[in-house]
Enzyme design. Sequence first.
Site, PDB file in Angstrom:
ATOM      1  CB  SER A 125      -6.048   8.668  -3.371  1.00 29.73           C
ATOM      2  OG  SER A 125      -5.490   8.780  -2.079  1.00 29.73           O
ATOM      3  CE1 TYR A 150      -4.609   4.565  -2.422  1.00 28.39           C
ATOM      4  CE2 TYR A 150      -5.809   2.875  -3.640  1.00 28.39           C
ATOM      5  CZ  TYR A 150      -5.769   4.114  -3.012  1.00 28.39           C
ATOM      6  OH  TYR A 150      -6.895   4.897  -2.976  1.00 28.39           O
ATOM      7  CE  LYS A 154      -7.326   4.840  -6.450  1.00 29.53           C
ATOM      8  NZ  LYS A 154      -8.582   4.458  -7.145  1.00 29.53           N
TER       9      LYS A 154
HETATM   10  C1  WQD Z   1      -4.635   7.687   9.188  1.00 27.15           C
HETATM   11  C2  WQD Z   1      -3.704   8.101  10.316  1.00 27.15           C
HETATM   12  C3  WQD Z   1      -1.828   6.621  10.596  1.00 27.15           C
HETATM   13  C4  WQD Z   1      -4.137   3.150  11.849  1.00 27.15           C
HETATM   14  C5  WQD Z   1      -4.796   5.690   3.544  1.00 27.15           C
HETATM   15  C6  WQD Z   1      -4.498   5.702   2.078  1.00 27.15           C
HETATM   16  C7  WQD Z   1      -5.473   6.608   1.381  1.00 27.15           C
HETATM   17  C8  WQD Z   1      -6.848   6.134   1.701  1.00 27.15           C
HETATM   18  C9  WQD Z   1      -7.091   6.209   3.194  1.00 27.15           C
HETATM   19  C10 WQD Z   1      -7.701   4.494   0.156  1.00 27.15           C
HETATM   20  C11 WQD Z   1      -2.223   7.939   9.945  1.00 27.15           C
HETATM   21  C12 WQD Z   1      -2.742   6.603  11.828  1.00 27.15           C
HETATM   22  C13 WQD Z   1      -3.773   4.421  11.421  1.00 27.15           C
HETATM   23  C14 WQD Z   1      -3.775   2.721  13.163  1.00 27.15           C
HETATM   24  C15 WQD Z   1      -2.739   4.850  13.536  1.00 27.15           C
HETATM   25  N1  WQD Z   1      -7.033   4.803   1.266  1.00 27.15           N
HETATM   26  N2  WQD Z   1      -3.086   5.238  12.264  1.00 27.15           N
HETATM   27  N3  WQD Z   1      -3.084   3.600  13.967  1.00 27.15           N
HETATM   28  O1  WQD Z   1      -2.762   6.278   5.707  1.00 27.15           O
HETATM   29  O2  WQD Z   1      -3.897   8.574   5.823  1.00 27.15           O
HETATM   30  O3  WQD Z   1      -4.570   6.975   4.061  1.00 27.15           O
HETATM   31  O4  WQD Z   1      -6.132   5.324   3.796  1.00 27.15           O
HETATM   32  O5  WQD Z   1      -8.282   5.199  -0.589  1.00 27.15           O
HETATM   33  O6  WQD Z   1      -5.255   6.531  -0.003  1.00 27.15           O
HETATM   34  O7  WQD Z   1      -3.217   6.220   1.880  1.00 27.15           O
HETATM   35  O8  WQD Z   1      -5.198   6.516   6.385  1.00 27.15           O
HETATM   36  O9  WQD Z   1      -6.541   5.560   8.222  1.00 27.15           O
HETATM   37  O10 WQD Z   1      -4.470   4.295   7.423  1.00 27.15           O
HETATM   38  O11 WQD Z   1      -4.200   6.408   8.731  1.00 27.15           O
HETATM   39  O12 WQD Z   1      -2.099   5.611  14.293  1.00 27.15           O
HETATM   40  O13 WQD Z   1      -4.066   1.565  13.614  1.00 27.15           O
HETATM   41  O14 WQD Z   1      -3.926   7.234  11.427  1.00 27.15           O
HETATM   42  O15 WQD Z   1      -0.476   6.598  10.983  1.00 27.15           O
HETATM   43  O16 WQD Z   1      -1.521   8.983  10.578  1.00 27.15           O
HETATM   44  P1  WQD Z   1      -3.984   7.120   5.540  1.00 27.15           P
HETATM   45  P2  WQD Z   1      -5.138   5.605   7.694  1.00 27.15           P
END
Ligand code: WQD
Length: 337
Positions: A125, A150, A154
Amino acid sequence: MKKILVTGGLGFIGSHTVVELQEKGFEVVIIDDLSNTTLSVLDNIADITGTKPEFHQIDLRIKSDVNNFFKNNKVDGIIHFAAFKAVGESVQNPLDYYENNIGSLVYILQEMRDRNIDNFIFSSSCTVYGQADELPITENAPVKKAESTYGNTKQIGEEIIQETCKAHGINAIALRYFNPIGAHESIKIGELPIGVPQNLIPYVTQTAAGIRKELSVFGDDYNTTDGTAVRDYIHVVDLAKAHIAALQRLLEKINKEKFEYFNVGTGTGSSVLEVIKAFEKAAKKSLNYKIVGRREGDITAAYADTTIANKELNWQTEKSLEEALASAWKWQQQQNK
Ligand code: WQD
């Protein structure tokens, strides 16, 4: 016909990779513990490809069960997805994450060592980079102390694999994913978040479907064009195809190092507000959302420099953000039937 073991093969990225493997003529055997998916995904894969993969429900934390599997199954390569992946949960339950994500990896690598199984693809990741100092992020960017357990599993996983390749001659590739989204064009497989979605896109589609009242946008005070955080959202089918490209690199023995790693993204960053706008266009409906405070542990921006992956894997993304969002929406509507 080469036989490939896919651990976590009934999961979101795993199932899409199994479809691509079968369509490329590989025989597939899946191990999954069904902790974060359902058995129906197996039939859905068969509906798409016409071939039901061999399936074993195994908890990879049980060394004797892992050993029994390899005693009775000869494979030519392994794609290892099986892991717990909820960032927030990992901080609350670190030991469960180390036991599952690291323990299962060690048991599988021990079997590879003992049975001379050579080709290993690891689901890694972009979280290994934390907030990179430079954007877009290249493979030379320094790996930083992970913000979550998490992410740490990785990082540690990659280190374990690197040392194992050196000591035992295994060939391995780690794919450092950015943000996988979307669903297969058949809409027979897609993301199946259990409970309240932690990731942006399933929360967006569930809000549009009326399952959630409104989307909370976590912060609009980041140093980005519109103040919301930026990520590299890659269609899950493009991501699945990168695994086939990496596997073929190992099978053809054209890898340049025993252990290699590649950034797998689109190369384009999109802010949360840009994603919302693109979704509204793709789904032809407006989305309820409100701006709230930042989420603990989030970084400002991450998007990939895909130069090396494109060249070394001979792989390119083919689908746009809009196509990915449209497929995610179609998948959500399918779930609501
Ligand atoms: C994306 C953006 C949030 C939800 C994580 C893990 C990564 C992978 C993917 C496993 C961010 C914003 C999110 C919401 C929001 N996981 N957001 N409202 O955090 O980039 O990555 O998930 O493999 O390893 O770290 O992904 O989709 O959670 O967030 O505003 O209800 O959307 O702040 O900017 P992230 P995400």
